[in-house]
Every structure is written in C-alpha cells, then in structure tokens.
Design an enzyme around this catalytic site. Structure first.
Site, PDB file in Angstrom:
ATOM      1  N   LYS A 160      78.752  61.155 -88.150  1.00 57.48           N
ATOM      2  CA  LYS A 160      77.305  61.356 -87.998  1.00 57.48           C
ATOM      3  C   LYS A 160      76.903  61.327 -86.522  1.00 57.48           C
ATOM      4  O   LYS A 160      76.165  62.188 -86.059  1.00 57.48           O
ATOM      5  CB  LYS A 160      76.524  60.278 -88.769  1.00 57.48           C
ATOM      6  N   ARG A 169      69.594  54.151 -95.359  1.00 58.14           N
ATOM      7  CA  ARG A 169      70.830  53.604 -95.916  1.00 58.14           C
ATOM      8  C   ARG A 169      70.606  52.967 -97.277  1.00 58.14           C
ATOM      9  O   ARG A 169      71.571  52.483 -97.887  1.00 58.14           O
ATOM     10  CB  ARG A 169      71.380  52.541 -94.964  1.00 58.14           C
ATOM     11  N   ARG A 181      87.742  53.883 -82.681  1.00 58.28           N
ATOM     12  CA  ARG A 181      86.535  54.396 -82.016  1.00 58.28           C
ATOM     13  C   ARG A 181      86.259  53.587 -80.757  1.00 58.28           C
ATOM     14  O   ARG A 181      86.425  52.373 -80.738  1.00 58.28           O
ATOM     15  CB  ARG A 181      85.331  54.290 -82.965  1.00 58.28           C
ATOM     16  N   ARG A 184      83.316  48.283 -80.508  1.00 60.61           N
ATOM     17  CA  ARG A 184      82.314  47.495 -81.226  1.00 60.61           C
ATOM     18  C   ARG A 184      83.016  46.411 -82.038  1.00 60.61           C
ATOM     19  O   ARG A 184      84.035  46.667 -82.652  1.00 60.61           O
ATOM     20  CB  ARG A 184      81.509  48.399 -82.164  1.00 60.61           C
ATOM     21  N   ARG A 237      82.024  47.081 -94.446  1.00 53.99           N
ATOM     22  CA  ARG A 237      81.022  48.133 -94.251  1.00 53.99           C
ATOM     23  C   ARG A 237      81.217  49.268 -95.239  1.00 53.99           C
ATOM     24  O   ARG A 237      80.249  49.869 -95.710  1.00 53.99           O
ATOM     25  CB  ARG A 237      81.078  48.652 -92.814  1.00 53.99           C
TER      26      ARG A 237
HETATM   27  P1  ADP Z   1      78.197  53.575 -88.197  1.00 50.01           P
HETATM   28  O1  ADP Z   1      78.132  54.397 -86.943  1.00 50.01           O
HETATM   29  O2  ADP Z   1      79.533  53.020 -88.400  1.00 50.01           O
HETATM   30  O3  ADP Z   1      77.713  54.324 -89.409  1.00 50.01           O
HETATM   31  P2  ADP Z   1      75.800  52.212 -87.342  1.00 50.01           P
HETATM   32  O4  ADP Z   1      75.914  52.184 -85.870  1.00 50.01           O
HETATM   33  O5  ADP Z   1      74.927  53.236 -87.953  1.00 50.01           O
HETATM   34  O6  ADP Z   1      77.262  52.296 -87.971  1.00 50.01           O
HETATM   35  O7  ADP Z   1      75.331  50.798 -87.882  1.00 50.01           O
HETATM   36  C1  ADP Z   1      75.875  49.582 -87.416  1.00 50.01           C
HETATM   37  C2  ADP Z   1      75.235  48.397 -88.161  1.00 50.01           C
HETATM   38  O8  ADP Z   1      73.826  48.366 -87.909  1.00 50.01           O
HETATM   39  C3  ADP Z   1      75.338  48.468 -89.680  1.00 50.01           C
HETATM   40  O9  ADP Z   1      76.570  47.935 -90.164  1.00 50.01           O
HETATM   41  C4  ADP Z   1      74.131  47.621 -90.097  1.00 50.01           C
HETATM   42  O10 ADP Z   1      74.396  46.242 -89.945  1.00 50.01           O
HETATM   43  C5  ADP Z   1      73.084  48.013 -89.069  1.00 50.01           C
HETATM   44  N1  ADP Z   1      72.278  49.180 -89.503  1.00 50.01           N
HETATM   45  C6  ADP Z   1      72.215  50.402 -88.899  1.00 50.01           C
HETATM   46  N2  ADP Z   1      71.363  51.219 -89.535  1.00 50.01           N
HETATM   47  C7  ADP Z   1      70.863  50.507 -90.580  1.00 50.01           C
HETATM   48  C8  ADP Z   1      69.948  50.798 -91.623  1.00 50.01           C
HETATM   49  N3  ADP Z   1      69.369  52.011 -91.735  1.00 50.01           N
HETATM   50  N4  ADP Z   1      69.668  49.823 -92.522  1.00 50.01           N
HETATM   51  C9  ADP Z   1      70.228  48.597 -92.428  1.00 50.01           C
HETATM   52  N5  ADP Z   1      71.117  48.270 -91.476  1.00 50.01           N
HETATM   53  C10 ADP Z   1      71.435  49.190 -90.548  1.00 50.01           C
HETATM   54  P1  ADP Z   2      79.628  57.738 -87.652  1.00 46.61           P
HETATM   55  O1  ADP Z   2      78.475  57.878 -86.696  1.00 46.61           O
HETATM   56  O2  ADP Z   2      79.418  58.492 -88.921  1.00 46.61           O
HETATM   57  O3  ADP Z   2      79.995  56.302 -87.895  1.00 46.61           O
HETATM   58  P2  ADP Z   2      81.257  58.775 -85.443  1.00 46.61           P
HETATM   59  O4  ADP Z   2      80.640  60.063 -85.093  1.00 46.61           O
HETATM   60  O5  ADP Z   2      80.993  57.628 -84.548  1.00 46.61           O
HETATM   61  O6  ADP Z   2      80.910  58.389 -86.986  1.00 46.61           O
HETATM   62  O7  ADP Z   2      82.829  58.998 -85.574  1.00 46.61           O
HETATM   63  C1  ADP Z   2      83.718  57.925 -85.905  1.00 46.61           C
HETATM   64  C2  ADP Z   2      85.012  58.062 -85.098  1.00 46.61           C
HETATM   65  O8  ADP Z   2      85.721  59.245 -85.536  1.00 46.61           O
HETATM   66  C3  ADP Z   2      84.798  58.252 -83.608  1.00 46.61           C
HETATM   67  O9  ADP Z   2      85.874  57.618 -82.944  1.00 46.61           O
HETATM   68  C4  ADP Z   2      84.859  59.763 -83.398  1.00 46.61           C
HETATM   69  O10 ADP Z   2      85.318  60.117 -82.102  1.00 46.61           O
HETATM   70  C5  ADP Z   2      85.860  60.178 -84.477  1.00 46.61           C
HETATM   71  N1  ADP Z   2      85.577  61.513 -85.058  1.00 46.61           N
HETATM   72  C6  ADP Z   2      84.379  62.098 -85.322  1.00 46.61           C
HETATM   73  N2  ADP Z   2      84.522  63.305 -85.887  1.00 46.61           N
HETATM   74  C7  ADP Z   2      85.873  63.510 -85.999  1.00 46.61           C
HETATM   75  C8  ADP Z   2      86.689  64.578 -86.515  1.00 46.61           C
HETATM   76  N3  ADP Z   2      86.142  65.682 -87.035  1.00 46.61           N
HETATM   77  N4  ADP Z   2      88.024  64.428 -86.458  1.00 46.61           N
HETATM   78  C9  ADP Z   2      88.591  63.313 -85.938  1.00 46.61           C
HETATM   79  N5  ADP Z   2      87.891  62.274 -85.446  1.00 46.61           N
HETATM   80  C10 ADP Z   2      86.546  62.353 -85.471  1.00 46.61           C
END
Ligand code: ADP
Ligand code: ADP
Ligand code: ZN
Length: 210
Positions: free
Chosen positions: A15, A90, A124, A157, A168
């Site tokens: 995302k 979420r 990541r 992170r 998660r």
């Molecule tokens: P990821 O990139 O792995 O999807 P995020 O950076 O979006 O993770 O979120 C990291 C943490 O922040 C989540 O595990 C949660 O604790 C909190 N968080 C983020 N967005 C939301 C949301 N929309 N509702 C509740 N908690 C959230």
């Molecule tokens: P999200 O925001 O959904 O948690 P991220 O965009 O942060 O996911 O991506 C999670 C990890 O996977 C990061 O280390 C990113 O560089 C890697 N990644 C994202 N897209 C791809 C892909 N198409 N193939 C391989 N690795 C990817």
C-alpha cells in the site's frame, strides 16, 4: 480520473509503495494513518502517547482516535483533492465514518499470500523523515542504509520484527478483511495481484483509476 481511493490489503501488501508512486507521479495526496501515528509518537503528542502501546503490540489504535485524526485531515484538504487512503479504514466502523466524510470512488485490494508478507515486512526499512519504504532485497536503496530521496538513515520499525508481524496479520484477518466485502457490496472493489514487479502492479493500479 477517480478522486478518492482506498488502498486495502494486509500489512506488507504494498500500500505504501504504490501510494507513494500515486503521490509522486499522479499528484494524489496520500494519507497514511500509520505515518501520522508514527510522527505523533516521535513528537510525543497526546495522540502519540495514547497510540504507542497499541502500535508496539501490533494491535489497532482505538477507532475514535483514528476517526478524529482522519476527519481533521480530510477537512483541511478541501473537496477537490485527489486522496489516497493508505492503512485507513481498518475496521467497518472506520469505513462507515469515512463514508460520512467523503464519497469513496474506488477501493483497491492488493492481494498477497501470508508467507510473502512476512518476508516483506521483516526486511522492510523505512525512512523516518519522508516515510519512503525500501526492502533489503527487492527494493534496496541506492546507498545501503540511506534514503534515496532525502538521505536520512533508514531504520527497521519495531513492529516489523517477526513476533509482532504475526500478530498484525491476525489483527488484519479479524478486523480489516471484512472491508473487502464491505466495498464489494458497495460496487467499489477492484482486486489486484500484489505479487510481482512493483512497476507492473503500478500499471494495473493506474488502469483501475480511469
Ligand atoms: P502497515 O504499513 O504494515 O500496513 P501501518 O503503518 O499502516 O502498517 O500501521 C502501523 C500501526 O499503526 C498498526 O499496526 C496500528 O497499530 C496503527 N494503525 C495504523 N492505521 C490504523 C488504523 N486505521 N486504525 C487503527 N490502528 C491503526
Ligand atoms: P504496506 O504499506 O502495505 O504495509 P509496503 O509498501 O510498505 O506495504 O511494502 C512492504 C515491503 O515490501 C517493503 O519493504 C517494500 O519495499 C516491499 N514491496 C512492496 N511492493 C513489493 C513488490 N511488488 N515486490 C516485492 N517487494 C515489495
Ligand atoms: Zn527519506
């Protein structure tokens, strides 16, 4: 082009990666609740203090805190902004609140298998300054350890360590997966395969926006 877009998908689905490209290449504003919360934690604001324990455990931050935060952001942008919602909603309660604030045009579900997600998240690396994300193997920075865009030192992170990642993914399945159905019923869902080349996925995302 569609204006208000939700990026769905489990942690690690891509995302942030796709949202960042939409922001840089197509001029959308990306609103990432995760980035906003991490900034609040760094600054030690009252939101940050309240959110930190949940984030460290890989649990969801309570709906009321998140919904207020998003409503303020949306109001500050005005009606015409193209917005990418990354990591929000979420929960169904968050999705209902979002529907009251704006008309969502499209929800894109990035589909990725769990095994791949764990590998992506544990390797990541994130920029604390501009929120760019990298992967040690699949999307490494040009200079190891430093952000391509702003030169800051990258970090891992805390919640990207394996134990928290597992939690998660469970939280996602229980609370967030129902949103796929929520947007499907509303006729707004597009599912895209989130595995493979980042550029190939981006082409599909762009097609869905037209
Ligand atoms: P990821 O990139 O792995 O999807 P995020 O950076 O979006 O993770 O979120 C990291 C943490 O922040 C989540 O595990 C949660 O604790 C909190 N968080 C983020 N967005 C939301 C949301 N929309 N509702 C509740 N908690 C959230
Ligand atoms: P999200 O925001 O959904 O948690 P991220 O965009 O942060 O996911 O991506 C999670 C990890 O996977 C990061 O280390 C990113 O560089 C890697 N990644 C994202 N897209 C791809 C892909 N198409 N193939 C391989 N690795 C990817
Ligand atoms: Zn950076």
């Amino acid at each position: 082009m569609k204006s208000k877009i939700v990026l769905l998908g489990p942690p690690g689905a891509g995302k942030g990666t796709q949202g960042e490209k939409l922001e840089n290449e197509l001029g959308y504003v990306r609103l990432s609740t995760g980035d906003m919360l991490r900034e609040a934690v760094r600054k030690g604001t009252s939101l940050g203090v309240k959110a930190k324990t949940y984030m460290d455990a890989g649990a969801l931050v309570p709906n009321d805190l998140i919904i207020n935060l998003m409503k303020e952001k949306i109001a500050s942008l005005g009606n015409n902004a193209g917005i990418i919602f990354d990591g929000f909603p979420r929960t169904v309660e968050q999705a209902e609140a979002l529907d009251q604030a704006v008309d969502i045009d499209l929800a894109i579900d990035l589909n990725v298998a769990d095994k791949v997600l764990v590998e992506r998240l544990t390797q990541r690396r994130t920029c604390p300054q501009c929120n760019a994300v990298y992967h040690l193997a699949y999307n490494p920075p040009k200079k190891a350890g430093f952000c391509d865009k702003c030169g800051s030192v990258l970090y891992q992170r805390d919640d990207d360590k394996e134990a928290t990642v597992k939690n998660r993914l469970e939280v996602y399945r229980k609370n967030t997966l129902p949103l796929v159905d929520y947007y499907k019923k509303a006729g707004k869902l597009t599912v895209i395969d989130g595995t493979g080349d980042i550029e190939t996925i981006f082409d599909q995302v762009k097609k869905a926006l037209n």
